[in-house]
Design a protein around this motif. Structure first.
Motif, PDB file in Angstrom:
ATOM      1  N   ARG A 110       0.866  -1.176   0.000  1.00  0.00           N
ATOM      2  CA  ARG A 110       0.000   0.000   0.000  1.00  0.00           C
ATOM      3  C   ARG A 110       0.903   1.227   0.000  1.00  0.00           C
ATOM      4  NH1 ARG A 110      -0.391   4.131   2.614  1.00  0.00           N
ATOM      5  NH2 ARG A 110      -2.614   4.071   3.107  1.00  0.00           N
ATOM      6  N   PRO A 159      -5.509   0.036   2.214  1.00  0.00           N
ATOM      7  CA  PRO A 159      -4.969   0.639   0.992  1.00  0.00           C
ATOM      8  C   PRO A 159      -5.476   2.069   0.839  1.00  0.00           C
ATOM      9  CG  PRO A 159      -5.991  -1.506   0.542  1.00  0.00           C
ATOM     10  CD  PRO A 159      -6.368  -1.119   1.930  1.00  0.00           C
ATOM     11  N   HIS A 172     -10.091   1.402  -3.615  1.00  0.00           N
ATOM     12  CA  HIS A 172      -8.843   1.113  -2.916  1.00  0.00           C
ATOM     13  C   HIS A 172      -7.790   0.720  -3.950  1.00  0.00           C
ATOM     14  CE1 HIS A 172     -10.990   1.025   0.975  1.00  0.00           C
ATOM     15  NE2 HIS A 172     -11.967   0.488   0.264  1.00  0.00           N
ATOM     16  N   VAL A 191      -3.901  -0.938  -4.657  1.00  0.00           N
ATOM     17  CA  VAL A 191      -2.733  -1.711  -4.207  1.00  0.00           C
ATOM     18  C   VAL A 191      -1.766  -1.820  -5.386  1.00  0.00           C
ATOM     19  CG1 VAL A 191      -1.917  -4.006  -3.548  1.00  0.00           C
ATOM     20  CG2 VAL A 191      -3.895  -3.019  -2.397  1.00  0.00           C
TER      21      VAL A 191
END
Length: 461
Positions: free
Chosen positions: A117, A398, A423, A425
């Motif tokens: 992250r 994240p 989110h 990643v």
């Protein structure tokens, strides 16, 4: 760039999204689930951007983390504490004992993806860089990372016009070229400087078809093979009439053990391992999530050089194999900060996540902050009943970014283009001369293409 995308007429945005999806499907951006069903992977229209200084720092951090992980095979052989944290199944241990590769195995090659992250748009981005796990066998996204970058540069930027069409953006390094470089380097190290490559997997996947074509176009003959197709003829390995120098595998030792126990002939793979002609080497099967416990345990990090220890301390998430033990807690180091692990896990649900130690695809993960106390206790009970199979990790959510949503009315509606939070990643593949970045997004905080996540380009500027 965001403003330019959101300013597009709905009809144009819808058409752009359709064109991007169609070209992605044609270029192999699909996911095949366990039943064999194929799904086109959604693509985000807006890329993430990484600057030159960020790339250089990320490259250095990834190389140091890789160096530390590379030491684990030797440490596991020497230190019983490390062996306990990297448990292998009985069949895997039998294979490793039988392989006994000797001096030829001095060069062990592993190409790993490090998932993390990090919010590249944050001025303090490096403070928030945290690694979740490493993937060394069956590394996904080899084709995806290349194609999504190319598609954004080819389809999206030119349609934005104005200053956006001339932005100095470029794709990151090509992970296919990086894998090829490692295979050729490994071949040279073992006396096979012009290797012929077998890409070995049990079920045919798009990534390997792309790799085979890419290798062949650059003068490296390659064939896709099932592990049972490798034959030993004298000291050599063949797939039908194709002579094999190096095997690049997309299956774990556990998969080979299962095939052998079923009565299938995998002697060719054993021969290749014994002759150190397999990438990743057997060390790749130590890509357990619990490997991060070795890197975050004060009594064990003494095995590592100071530069690597600094990276572990700053960027590796506190991770522990679930069991009854005393261990250093996440809030300090040294004996004074030791905790009784299981009571700590029970009391700290809101800051932890439980993960299967060796499964992939986001399966089985339990996010403590989103779980009820009863669900958490049940999951913890399951983990305690399956020694070596689960880890607990400090939850580092994240970062979230907003992405435009292509109109589902074909662009015939009115009003502004909607946006939705996702989110993000990033996965990093680092070799001494290159860095590839594999971006994924999801409305779910467990970000994985196997869980209906999306791909996002990461372009350098």
């Amino acid at each position: 760039m965001r403003a330019a995308v959101l300013a597009l007429p709905r009809r144009d945005l819808a058409r752009l999204a359709r064109d991007l999806a169609a070209e992605g499907a044609r270029r192999g951006l699909v996911h095949r689930d366990g039943s064999g069903a194929v799904r086109v992977v959604p693509l985000q229209l807006l890329p993430q951007l990484v600057s030159g200084p960020q790339r250089r720092r990320l490259h250095r951090v990834a190389l140091l983390l890789n160096a530390g992980l590379h030491r684990l095979a030797g440490l596991r052989a020497e230190d019983a504490r490390v062996r306990a944290l990297l448990p292998l199944e009985a069949g895997e241990l039998r294979w490793l004992d039988a392989l006994n590769p000797g001096p030829a195995a001095r060069r062990a090659t592993v190409v790993a993806r490090l998932d993390a992250r990090v919010d590249l748009q944050d001025p303090d981005w490096e403070m928030g860089l945290r690694f979740y796990e490493t993937n060394s066998v069956s590394v996904g996204g080899i084709n995806d990372a290349v194609v999504i970058d190319e598609l954004i540069l080819r389809f999206v930027l030119p349609r934005l016009g104005g200053i956006c069409a001339s932005l100095p953006l470029a794709a990151n390094d090509d992970v296919r070229a990086m894998v090829l470089d490692r295979l050729v380097s490994h071949g040279s190290a073992i006396g096979r400087p012009r290797p012929r490559v077998a890409l070995v997997q049990e079920e045919r996947e798009e990534d390997f078809e792309t790799l085979a074509d890419y290798f062949a176009a650059r003068g490296v003959p390659a064939v896709i093979a099932d592990p049972r197709e490798l034959e030993v003829r004298g000291e050599e390995i063949r797939v039908r009439d194709f002579a094999v120098d190096i095997v690049y595998r997309d299956l774990e030792l556990r998969d080979l053990v299962a095939l052998e126990e079923r009565g299938d002939d995998v002697r060719g793979m054993k021969h290749a391992f014994r002759r150190n002609r397999v990438v990743p080497s057997a060390a790749g099967d130590l890509d357990h999530k619990s490997a991060l416990e070795v890197l975050t345990t004060p009594a064990l990090v003494r095995h590592f050089p100071a530069r690597e220890r600094e990276v572990f301390a700053r960027h590796v998430l506190w991770t522990r194999l679930v069991r009854e033990t005393r261990t250093a807690g996440p809030d300090g180091s040294g004996e004074g900060a030791d905790i009784d692990l299981v009571p700590f896990l029970r009391a700290s649900r809101e800051r932890l996540v439980l993960k299967p130690n060796r499964r992939w695809g986001g399966a089985g993960i339990v996010l403590g902050p989103l779980a009820s106390e009863s669900a958490w206790d049940t999951a913890l009970g399951t983990a305690l009943a399956e020694p070596g199979a689960w880890v607990a990790q400090v939850w580092a959510p994240p970062p979230v970014a907003s992405f435009p949503v292509a109109p589902d009315d074909g662009g015939n509606g009115r009003g502004q283009v909607p946006v939705a939070p996702h989110h993000v990643v990033l996965g990093f593949v680092a070799t001494p001369r290159a860095l590839a970045i594999y971006g994924r997004t999801s409305t779910d905080p467990i970000v994985n293409v196997a869980r209906r996540g999306s791909l996002v380009a990461v372009l350098r500027h």
